[in-house]
Design an enzyme around this catalytic site. Structure first.
Site, mmCIF file in Angstrom:
data_model
loop_
_atom_site.group_PDB
_atom_site.id
_atom_site.type_symbol
_atom_site.label_atom_id
_atom_site.label_comp_id
_atom_site.label_asym_id
_atom_site.label_seq_id
_atom_site.Cartn_x
_atom_site.Cartn_y
_atom_site.Cartn_z
ATOM 1 N N ASN A 259 -3.498 -9.556 12.927
ATOM 2 C CA ASN A 259 -3.105 -9.164 11.581
ATOM 3 C C ASN A 259 -4.145 -9.537 10.523
ATOM 4 O O ASN A 259 -4.220 -8.893 9.477
ATOM 5 C CB ASN A 259 -1.764 -9.822 11.230
ATOM 6 C CG ASN A 259 -1.440 -9.748 9.763
ATOM 7 O OD1 ASN A 259 -1.041 -8.711 9.243
ATOM 8 N ND2 ASN A 259 -1.627 -10.874 9.057
ATOM 9 N N TYR B 97 -12.782 -0.262 3.395
ATOM 10 C CA TYR B 97 -11.561 -0.690 4.088
ATOM 11 C C TYR B 97 -11.110 0.383 5.082
ATOM 12 O O TYR B 97 -10.788 0.082 6.233
ATOM 13 C CB TYR B 97 -10.456 -0.957 3.072
ATOM 14 C CG TYR B 97 -9.157 -1.439 3.684
ATOM 15 C CD1 TYR B 97 -9.018 -2.754 4.097
ATOM 16 C CD2 TYR B 97 -8.077 -0.567 3.841
ATOM 17 C CE1 TYR B 97 -7.831 -3.205 4.667
ATOM 18 C CE2 TYR B 97 -6.880 -1.002 4.404
ATOM 19 C CZ TYR B 97 -6.771 -2.323 4.817
ATOM 20 O OH TYR B 97 -5.592 -2.761 5.380
ATOM 21 N N VAL C 42 -12.876 2.732 6.589
ATOM 22 C CA VAL C 42 -13.771 2.822 7.745
ATOM 23 C C VAL C 42 -13.580 1.622 8.664
ATOM 24 O O VAL C 42 -13.600 1.749 9.892
ATOM 25 C CB VAL C 42 -15.241 2.960 7.290
ATOM 26 C CG1 VAL C 42 -16.189 2.851 8.481
ATOM 27 C CG2 VAL C 42 -15.449 4.292 6.575
#
Length: 303
Positions: free
Chosen positions: A116, A220, A222
């Site tokens: 995460n 972000y 990509v």
């Protein structure tokens, strides 16, 4: 923070190193264990909370900052939950290896891994795009890849791996050139080829011609293309290298939810954002899928 695109130079993929580690459970280490990276706030904290209530085993909240991790731990303990803590900075290879050693020695491996941890620059940030590209990919792609390289070999049979991606990955893919779309959608792209593409994006951003080279203008987005495609690659490798182990690995979009990263205007709550990652983490033993998919709202999405 290490931000060099060369930070992974010379490292082998997890599939090349799988023989170095035992996935057998030694002694009496049969207790199940789940690990959540970036678990001290936002979606990560909500995932830890949900797993504490639903997962039959120990749940480890990990965070880069030990004090913040302990504060989050205390918060959950006040809710009568019993998470455990282990420090983990995914940008620090030794920190990842320390976690691997602890999990191997204590539990004989890991049953559930939820990747995460990630970062995003604010829309108003004035940092040059080249800097945003390098810093964002260093954490979201290259560091996440390091975690996979080190920890996938110790995922136990019937294990579950969830890489938190974003709808930004599919949105940014749509804005890439047809050539890049074809590469990122290929069912035969290798991890090494993906790494070279992620490095090329950083290099193109530094030159200021990333748009002309066919890239979307979202560092972000990509970075999350990289996470989604890496998940597809690793799922293929698990099916090939450990076909009898029943491990399921997926990428997911938690949705746009109110967090420090996503901002206060997001419509969802962190608890809502945890639903899909937890669903994938708790897929029942013997389930054959989803595997190698991009999942949103508990539903497989077209890539």
């Amino acid at each position: 923070m290490r931000v060099s695109a060369e930070c992974n130079k010379g490292r082998v993929s997890w599939s090349q190193s799988v023989s170095q580690f035992s996935t057998q459970t030694p002694g009496n280490m049969s207790k199940r264990v789940a690990v959540v990276t970036g678990g001290n706030k936002g979606i990560g904290l909500a995932v830890v909370r949900a797993l504490c209530r639903q997962f039959d085993g120990d749940v480890y909240l990990t965070s880069r900052d030990r004090d913040r991790g302990q504060q989050a731990l205390h918060k959950l303990q006040q809710e009568q939950l019993k998470p455990l803590f282990h420090q983990l900075d995914i940008n620090d290879l030794q920190s990842i290896r320390d976690l691997r050693s602890f999990m191997s020695q204590t539990y004989g491996g890991i049953d559930v891994l939820i990747n995460n941890a990630g970062i995003a620059f604010k829309m108003a940030d004035t940092a040059p795009f080249s800097t945003q590209a390098e810093v964002t990919l260093a954490t979201n792609f290259f560091a996440t890849r390091d975690v996979c390289t080190e920890l996938l070999p110790i995922i136990k049979p019937q294990g579950r791996v969830v890489n938190v991606s974003s709808v930004s990955s599919s949105m940014s893919l749509q804005k890439c050139s047809q050539e890049l779309k074809n590469k990122f959608r290929s069912t035969t792209i290798t991890e090494e080829e993906l790494v070279e593409l992620m490095k090329k994006f950083i290099e193109d951003a530094k030159r200021g011609d990333h748009a002309q080279q066919g890239w979307a203008s979202s560092a972000y987005g990509v970075s999350k293309i990289g996470v989604t495609v890496l998940s597809r690659i690793h799922a293929r490798m698990l099916s090939k290298e450990r076909p009898a182990d029943g491990i399921l690995l997926n990428a997911c979009c938690p949705g746009w939810v109110k967090t420090d990263m996503a901002g206060p205007n997001a419509p969802g709550t962190p608890e809502e954002g945890a639903v899909t990652p937890v669903y994938l983490a708790l897929l029942p033993a013997g389930a054959e899928g989803p595997h190698g998919e991009f999942v949103s709202k508990k539903t497989v999405q077209e890539w």
